[in-house]
Design a protein around this motif. Sequence first.
Motif, short mmCIF file in Angstrom:
data_model
loop_
_atom_site.label_atom_id
_atom_site.label_comp_id
_atom_site.label_asym_id
_atom_site.label_seq_id
_atom_site.Cartn_x
_atom_site.Cartn_y
_atom_site.Cartn_z
N LEU A 56 42.26 93.76 -13.51
CA LEU A 56 42.26 93.15 -14.83
C LEU A 56 41.73 91.72 -14.80
N GLU A 57 42.04 91.00 -13.73
CA GLU A 57 41.55 89.62 -13.61
C GLU A 57 40.06 89.58 -13.32
N GLY A 58 39.55 90.54 -12.59
CA GLY A 58 38.13 90.57 -12.27
C GLY A 58 37.78 89.54 -11.19
N PRO A 59 36.48 89.35 -10.97
CA PRO A 59 36.05 88.43 -9.91
C PRO A 59 36.39 86.97 -10.24
N ARG A 60 36.59 86.18 -9.21
CA ARG A 60 36.93 84.77 -9.39
C ARG A 60 35.76 83.92 -9.85
N THR A 61 34.59 84.46 -9.83
CA THR A 61 33.43 83.70 -10.29
C THR A 61 33.26 83.90 -11.80
N SER A 98 47.56 87.49 -30.15
CA SER A 98 48.97 87.75 -29.90
C SER A 98 49.61 88.41 -31.12
N ILE A 99 50.57 89.27 -30.86
CA ILE A 99 51.29 89.89 -31.97
C ILE A 99 52.22 88.88 -32.64
N TYR A 100 52.47 87.78 -31.97
CA TYR A 100 53.29 86.72 -32.54
C TYR A 100 52.37 85.70 -33.19
N HIS A 101 52.47 85.50 -34.45
CA HIS A 101 51.74 84.48 -35.21
C HIS A 101 50.23 84.71 -35.30
N GLY A 102 49.68 85.74 -34.67
CA GLY A 102 48.25 86.01 -34.74
C GLY A 102 47.39 84.99 -34.01
N SER A 103 47.97 84.25 -33.10
CA SER A 103 47.23 83.24 -32.34
C SER A 103 46.38 83.90 -31.27
N VAL A 104 45.29 83.22 -30.89
CA VAL A 104 44.46 83.69 -29.78
C VAL A 104 44.97 83.01 -28.51
N TRP A 105 45.30 83.83 -27.53
CA TRP A 105 45.79 83.35 -26.24
C TRP A 105 44.85 83.83 -25.15
N LEU A 106 44.86 83.14 -24.03
CA LEU A 106 44.07 83.58 -22.89
C LEU A 106 44.66 84.87 -22.33
N ASN A 107 43.79 85.82 -21.99
CA ASN A 107 44.25 87.04 -21.35
C ASN A 107 44.36 86.80 -19.84
N LEU A 108 44.62 87.84 -19.09
CA LEU A 108 44.79 87.68 -17.64
C LEU A 108 43.55 87.08 -16.98
N ARG A 109 42.39 87.55 -17.37
CA ARG A 109 41.16 87.00 -16.79
C ARG A 109 40.98 85.54 -17.19
N GLY A 110 41.21 85.23 -18.45
CA GLY A 110 41.08 83.86 -18.93
C GLY A 110 42.01 82.91 -18.19
N GLU A 111 43.26 83.32 -18.01
CA GLU A 111 44.24 82.49 -17.28
C GLU A 111 43.81 82.29 -15.83
N MET A 112 43.37 83.40 -15.19
CA MET A 112 42.97 83.31 -13.80
C MET A 112 41.77 82.37 -13.65
N LEU A 113 40.76 82.53 -14.52
CA LEU A 113 39.58 81.66 -14.42
C LEU A 113 39.93 80.21 -14.70
N LEU A 114 40.77 79.97 -15.69
CA LEU A 114 41.17 78.60 -15.99
C LEU A 114 41.84 77.97 -14.78
N ASN A 115 42.80 78.67 -14.19
CA ASN A 115 43.50 78.14 -13.02
C ASN A 115 42.56 77.97 -11.84
N TYR A 116 41.68 78.92 -11.62
CA TYR A 116 40.75 78.84 -10.49
C TYR A 116 39.78 77.69 -10.68
N GLU A 117 39.22 77.55 -11.88
CA GLU A 117 38.26 76.48 -12.13
C GLU A 117 38.94 75.11 -12.03
N LEU A 118 40.17 75.01 -12.53
CA LEU A 118 40.90 73.74 -12.44
C LEU A 118 41.16 73.38 -10.98
N MET A 119 41.58 74.35 -10.19
CA MET A 119 41.89 74.08 -8.80
C MET A 119 40.61 73.75 -8.02
N ARG A 120 39.53 74.41 -8.37
CA ARG A 120 38.26 74.19 -7.68
C ARG A 120 37.70 72.82 -7.99
N SER A 121 37.99 72.30 -9.17
CA SER A 121 37.42 71.01 -9.58
C SER A 121 38.22 69.83 -9.04
#
Length: 122
Positions: A56-61, A98-121
Motif C-alpha cells: 500500500l505504501e509503494g516505493p520510497r521514491t 475522511s469519513i469524519y468531517h469530509g477532510s482530505v487526509w494523507l493516505n498510507l503512501r502520502g504519510e510514508m512519502l512525507l516522513n521519508y522526504e522529511l527524514m531525507r532532507s
Amino acid sequence: MSEHSEFTDEEINAVRERFEKTTLATTEEKNARAVELGVVEGSALNARGKAILAMLEGPRTATKAEIAALSRHYTAKTDKEIAAANQELLDVKLGYVSIYHGSVWLNLRGEMLLNYELMRSR
C-alpha cells in the motif's frame, strides 16, 4: 479479487482501515476483523499484514508530482489554495476523504512519502 493476487481485497482493506479513517468501525472491531483475516496477531501486523502495508505504501521514491502535491498541501494558506492542494493530493493518490468531517487526509503512501522526504532532507 484485487490486482495483487497474493492478497484478497478484504485483507488489503483490513490493513488500510487500521491506518485510515475510512470506516466508522471501532479500533476493536477493526482489529478483530484483521485478526480473523490473518493479517494481525494480537494488536500488531504479522508478516502478511506488513507485506500488505508495504504494498500500500509503494516505493520510497516519490514522483515530481507527488513531491509537488505534498509541498502545496503543507504551504497552502487560503481556503482556495487549501481546496486546490487537497484536490491535488487526491489526483496523485496521496490522500483520501475522511469519513469524519469530509477532510482530505494523507493516505498510507502520502504519510510514508512525507516522513521519508522529511527524514531525507535532514
